[in-house]
Design a protein around this motif. Structure first.
Motif, PDB file in Angstrom:
ATOM      1  N   HIS A 154       0.814  -1.166  -0.052  1.00  0.00           N
ATOM      2  CA  HIS A 154      -0.103  -0.105   0.076  1.00  0.00           C
ATOM      3  C   HIS A 154       0.905   1.429  -0.056  1.00  0.00           C
ATOM      4  O   HIS A 154       1.483   1.656   1.050  1.00  0.00           O
ATOM      5  CB  HIS A 154      -0.990   0.057   1.156  1.00  0.00           C
ATOM      6  N   HIS A 208       1.660   5.256  -2.059  1.00  0.00           N
ATOM      7  CA  HIS A 208       1.047   6.337  -3.015  1.00  0.00           C
ATOM      8  C   HIS A 208       2.339   6.916  -3.624  1.00  0.00           C
ATOM      9  O   HIS A 208       2.178   8.396  -3.227  1.00  0.00           O
ATOM     10  CB  HIS A 208      -0.015   7.193  -2.292  1.00  0.00           C
ATOM     11  N   GLU A 268      -8.164   2.532  -2.614  1.00  0.00           N
ATOM     12  CA  GLU A 268      -8.732   2.017  -1.189  1.00  0.00           C
ATOM     13  C   GLU A 268     -10.334   2.475  -0.839  1.00  0.00           C
ATOM     14  O   GLU A 268     -10.527   3.582  -1.259  1.00  0.00           O
ATOM     15  CB  GLU A 268      -7.850   2.450   0.029  1.00  0.00           C
ATOM     16  N   HIS A 307      -6.344  -2.344   5.511  1.00  0.00           N
ATOM     17  CA  HIS A 307      -5.276  -1.549   5.267  1.00  0.00           C
ATOM     18  C   HIS A 307      -4.840  -0.581   6.673  1.00  0.00           C
ATOM     19  O   HIS A 307      -5.673  -0.244   7.369  1.00  0.00           O
ATOM     20  CB  HIS A 307      -5.325  -0.567   3.915  1.00  0.00           C
ATOM     21  N   ASP A 328       1.902   2.930   3.508  1.00  0.00           N
ATOM     22  CA  ASP A 328       0.985   4.021   3.139  1.00  0.00           C
ATOM     23  C   ASP A 328       1.655   5.162   2.802  1.00  0.00           C
ATOM     24  O   ASP A 328       1.349   6.371   3.150  1.00  0.00           O
ATOM     25  CB  ASP A 328      -0.050   4.281   4.356  1.00  0.00           C
TER      26      ASP A 328
HETATM   27 ZN   LIG Z   1      -3.551   4.982   1.455  1.00  0.00          ZN
END
Ligand SMILES: [Zn+2]
Length: 297
Positions: A7, A9, A116, A190, A241
Motif C-alpha cells: 500500500h 502512493h 482504497e 489497510h 501508506d
Molecule cells: Zn492509503
C-alpha cells in the motif's frame, strides 16, 4: 530479503522532486513488489501509469472514503506530476466505476485490486457523507466480486460501523462462495490499527489480511503489537501508506515515508513472531503475492 509494499502512493506530489531516486532506494532495500493505491480517478490512472512503467509495480483503482465528496473536483494543488492538463473522464460515480471496469479489462495483470475504500468517521463527516461512503464501498465490493480481485479497506474511527457494514454486505465463508454472484470477497484491512478482537474477526470470519506498517512501530501501539502476536502470520502483509506514517525509527530523519523504511516493520514482526528476519520477510512477501494474486516472476 524480498519485501512487498502492499500500500503506497508514490504518485503523490511530495515525491515529485526525487521519485526515481526513491524507487532506486526502495529496490536497494529489497522492495520487490509495490502496489500503488488509487484514491480517485486521477490518482488511479496515475497509479496504473506507474505500474505500467515498472515491472515490480502493480496498482488498485478506487475512491478513498475521504475523497468521495470531492471526487469530481480534485484539488489542483495535489495533481500528480504530468496530470496538470488531465480532463476527468467521469462526471459521476456510474461513469467512474464503468471506467474502472474498462481499465481492469484492459490491464488485467497490472490492476490487482480495488480501493482504497471504506468508512472514515475521523475526518469531517455528516450522515449524508457517511451514506455516500457506504454506497461507494458497495461499488468496490461489486467490482471485487466481478473481477475476483481483493478490496483494500480503509477504516478510521469506524470499528462498530465497519463490522455492521461487512456483516451485511459480505457473506463470509464457504457457503457464500457457492452462490453465483456472491463469491467470497477477499481483501486487506489497510493500516491495521485496532486490537486483537478486531483482528480475529477480520482474519477468521472474513479471511482478510492485515496491512502492517509504521503504526505498529509507535510507542503507543501496544494493542496493535498484541494483535500481531496473536494473529497467524499467514494473514499479515507489510505496507507503508507512503508518504504517510513514517515508522518510529525514521521519524527523526524525515516526515515522508517511503517503502525503503519497511525493513524496520519486518524486523518488528519477526521479533513479535520470534522467527528470523529472513524467514519472516519470505512469508510476508508470499502473503502479499497471494493476496493480490501476483504470480512468481
Ligand atoms: Zn492509503
Amino acid at each position: 530479503m524480498q519485501i512487498a509494499d502492499t500500500h503506497t502512493h508514490l504518485y503523490f506530489t511530495s515525491f515529485d522532486r526525487d521519485r526515481n531516486e526513491v524507487i532506486k532506494r526502495n529496490k536497494k532495500s529489497g522492495i520487490d513488489l509495490e502496489v500503488q493505491i488509487g484514491v480517485d480517478e486521477i490518482t488511479s490512472i496515475a497509479a496504473l501509469d506507474l505500474a505500467k512503467k515498472h515491472d515490480h509495480m502493480y496498482c488498485t483503482l478506487g475512491v478513498h472514503p475521504c475523497d468521495t465528496e470531492n471526487c469530481f473536483h480534485p484539488n489542483p494543488q495535489y495533481l500528480p506530476q504530468g496530470f496538470g492538463n488531465y480532463k476527468l473522464q467521469a462526471q459521476n460515480f456510474d461513469e467512474l466505476f464503468s471506467l474502472f471496469e474498462k481499465l481492469t479489462e484492459q490491464n488485467p495483470h497490472k490492476i490487482v485490486g480495488f480501493g482504497e475504500t471504506g468508512l472514515d468517521l475521523y475526518h469531517k463527516n455528516t450522515p449524508e457523507l457517511f451514506q455516500l461512503q457506504k454506497d461507494i464501498f458497495r461499488r468496490h465490493i461489486s467490482l471485487s466480486r466481478k473481477f475476483e480481485k481483493p478490496i483494500v479497506i480503509h477504516g478510521r474511527n469506524s470499528q462498530k460501523e465497519m463490522l455492521e457494514f461487512l456483516s451485511r454486505e459480505i457473506n463470509p465463508g464457504i457457503k457464500a462462495s457457492k452462490i453465483p454472484g456472491l463469491g467470497k470477497v477477499t481483501g486487506v484491512i489497510h493500516c491495521f490499527s485496532e486490537d486483537t478482537e478486531y483482528a480475529n474477526i477480520m482474519t477468521q470470519k472474513y479471511g482478510f489480511y492485515l496491512g502492517i506498517g509504521g503504526v505498529a512501530t509507535y510507542p503507543n501501539a501496544r494493542k496493535v503489537r498484541e494483535a500481531i502476536v496473536s494473529t497467524p502470520i499467514e494473514f499479515l502483509v507489510t505496507e507503508t501508506d507512503a508518504p504517510f506514517l513514517v515508522p518510529q525509527g525514521h521519524k527523526e530523519q524525515t516526515k515522508r515515508n517511503e517503502s525503503s523504511f519497511l525493513p524496520e516493520v519486518v524486523t518488528l514482526i519477526a521479533e513479535l513472531k520470534k522467527i528470523s528476519q529472513e524467514e519472516c520477510a519470505e512469508i510476508l512477501f508470499q502473503n502479499a503475492r497471494k493476496l493480490f494474486q501476483i504470480p512468481p516472476g
